[in-house]
Design a protein around this motif. Structure first.
Motif, PDB file in Angstrom:
ATOM      1  N   UNK A 179      -8.294 -43.131 -85.658  1.00 48.88           N
ATOM      2  CA  UNK A 179      -9.267 -42.413 -84.835  1.00 48.88           C
ATOM      3  C   UNK A 179      -8.681 -42.077 -83.471  1.00 48.88           C
ATOM      4  N   UNK A 180      -7.367 -41.911 -83.419  1.00 43.34           N
ATOM      5  CA  UNK A 180      -6.693 -41.609 -82.157  1.00 43.34           C
ATOM      6  C   UNK A 180      -6.185 -40.167 -82.174  1.00 43.34           C
ATOM      7  N   UNK A 181      -5.831 -39.663 -80.998  1.00 41.77           N
ATOM      8  CA  UNK A 181      -5.269 -38.322 -80.901  1.00 41.77           C
ATOM      9  C   UNK A 181      -6.238 -37.259 -81.392  1.00 41.77           C
ATOM     10  N   UNK A 182      -5.753 -36.379 -82.245  1.00 45.29           N
ATOM     11  CA  UNK A 182      -6.580 -35.303 -82.772  1.00 45.29           C
ATOM     12  C   UNK A 182      -7.691 -35.820 -83.679  1.00 45.29           C
ATOM     13  N   UNK A 183      -7.547 -37.046 -84.158  1.00 43.58           N
ATOM     14  CA  UNK A 183      -8.582 -37.637 -85.000  1.00 43.58           C
ATOM     15  C   UNK A 183      -9.836 -37.996 -84.200  1.00 43.58           C
ATOM     16  N   UNK A 184      -9.761 -37.842 -82.887  1.00 38.93           N
ATOM     17  CA  UNK A 184     -10.951 -38.041 -82.059  1.00 38.93           C
ATOM     18  C   UNK A 184     -11.903 -36.845 -82.135  1.00 38.93           C
ATOM     19  N   UNK A 185     -11.363 -35.674 -82.468  1.00 35.75           N
ATOM     20  CA  UNK A 185     -12.209 -34.477 -82.472  1.00 35.75           C
ATOM     21  C   UNK A 185     -12.659 -34.078 -83.880  1.00 35.75           C
ATOM     22  N   UNK A 186     -11.949 -34.524 -84.902  1.00 36.21           N
ATOM     23  CA  UNK A 186     -12.422 -34.377 -86.278  1.00 36.21           C
ATOM     24  C   UNK A 186     -11.664 -35.374 -87.144  1.00 36.21           C
ATOM     25  N   UNK A 187     -12.242 -35.747 -88.271  1.00 33.74           N
ATOM     26  CA  UNK A 187     -11.673 -36.814 -89.081  1.00 33.74           C
ATOM     27  C   UNK A 187     -10.539 -36.336 -89.993  1.00 33.74           C
ATOM     28  N   UNK A 188     -10.440 -35.026 -90.198  1.00 33.65           N
ATOM     29  CA  UNK A 188      -9.371 -34.469 -91.035  1.00 33.65           C
ATOM     30  C   UNK A 188      -8.671 -33.330 -90.291  1.00 33.65           C
ATOM     31  N   UNK A 189      -8.036 -33.610 -89.155  1.00 36.16           N
ATOM     32  CA  UNK A 189      -7.411 -32.534 -88.383  1.00 36.16           C
ATOM     33  C   UNK A 189      -6.260 -31.855 -89.116  1.00 36.16           C
ATOM     34  N   UNK A 190      -5.597 -32.581 -90.030  1.00 36.32           N
ATOM     35  CA  UNK A 190      -4.524 -31.945 -90.794  1.00 36.32           C
ATOM     36  C   UNK A 190      -5.082 -30.880 -91.731  1.00 36.32           C
ATOM     37  N   UNK A 191      -6.240 -31.144 -92.341  1.00 36.54           N
ATOM     38  CA  UNK A 191      -6.871 -30.147 -93.196  1.00 36.54           C
ATOM     39  C   UNK A 191      -7.369 -28.966 -92.363  1.00 36.54           C
TER      40      UNK A 191
END
Length: 276
Positions: A179-191
């Motif tokens: 839940x760090x970095x880009x995972x703070x703004x959405x749970x699947x930022x890679x998708x």
């Protein structure tokens, strides 16, 4: 030979890797097919047909290569180096026979042909941009192409950074959700990055598609990848709920962080009837 057919044959050749392990049709074979199609078109138009391509078209083809090599390489290296990921992958792709590597050969062949056709269709907007370039003066092509390139670059960056952040977080604590970095703004930022990349590909050719079938193929390819990413997010959500569902901190994270699109309050796909 028709250019689209050649793109299909290139994807078909690269996707033979899926006969080793069927998930490669949709992972390593996917990334490398996109890269190979970009390279094939670059060589064909610049060196074989000796056509002077606008610089932004060359950039679009190079982005196919950067995107595909990064994604395919990342997935392959992660599987080789990460025993925990190999175990998760094996469990997620286990068939009724208990194998995570093989499906019945007729099914494998159908999957092979289908994914190669899909990758050909996904890359078709750039192919059509090249083939239709003579229909409009270059000045009219710049805006859509430039906006598309910017969106695609953001998509590659979003996907690459989130993959790196998750790998780093898992290296520190493999049993905790990220839940760090880009995972703070959405749970699947890679998708989300994946969707952004292909949004750029479509947007970059919106002013050059000139027949109904070009529009149908371009839009179908885009809808297909969005659907695949939503389906991937749904399956990941179910796996994470099985792994972390009893953790109050994780449940708070799930209830407050959009699943795939930043700022859009869509928090769950697990009950969706549209996304299988």
């Amino acid at each position: 030979m028709n250019g689209m057919l050649l793109n299909f044959l290139v994807a078909l050749l690269i996707c033979t890797i899926g006969f080793k392990k069927y998930v490669y049709f949709l992972s390593v074979g996917y990334g490398l097919s996109v890269a190979a199609i970009g390279l094939e078109m670059l060589i064909k138009y610049l060196f074989v047909r000796q056509i002077t391509l606008p610089w932004y078209v060359i950039v679009q083809l190079l982005l196919f290569m950067v995107y595909g090599i990064r994604l395919g390489g990342f997935l392959l290296i992660r599987e080789i180096k990460n025993a925990s990921y190999r175990k998760t992958l094996a469990e997620a792709t286990k068939t009724k026979s208990g194998s995570s590597d093989k499906l019945p050969m007729p099914v494998m062949i159908c999957m092979w042909i289908f994914v190669a056709a899909l990758y050909m269709i996904q890359t078709s907007p750039v192919y059509y941009r090249i083939e239709n370039t003579q229909l409009l003066p270059p000045a009219e092509l710049d805006t859509c192409a430039l906006v598309g390139i910017i969106i695609s670059v953001l998509g590659i960056a979003f996907e690459a950074i989130s993959d790196k952040q998750k790998s780093a977080a898992k290296a520190i604590n493999p049993k905790r959700f990220c839940d760090t970095g880009l995972f703070k703004i959405c749970r699947c930022p890679n998708y989300f990055g994946e969707i952004l990349f292909w949004t750029g590909v479509l947007v970059g050719s919106l002013n050059i598609l000139n027949t109904w079938y070009q529009w149908v193929l371009a839009i179908f390819g885009y809808i297909a990848i969005v659907y695949i990413m939503l389906n991937g997010a749904k399956r990941l959500e179910k796996r994470q709920l099985n792994s972390y569902g009893k953790d109050p901190e994780f449940m708070k994270y799930v209830q407050s962080t959009p699943i795939i699109f930043p700022l859009i309050p869509l928090y769950s796909l697990k009950d969706s009837k549209i996304i299988k």
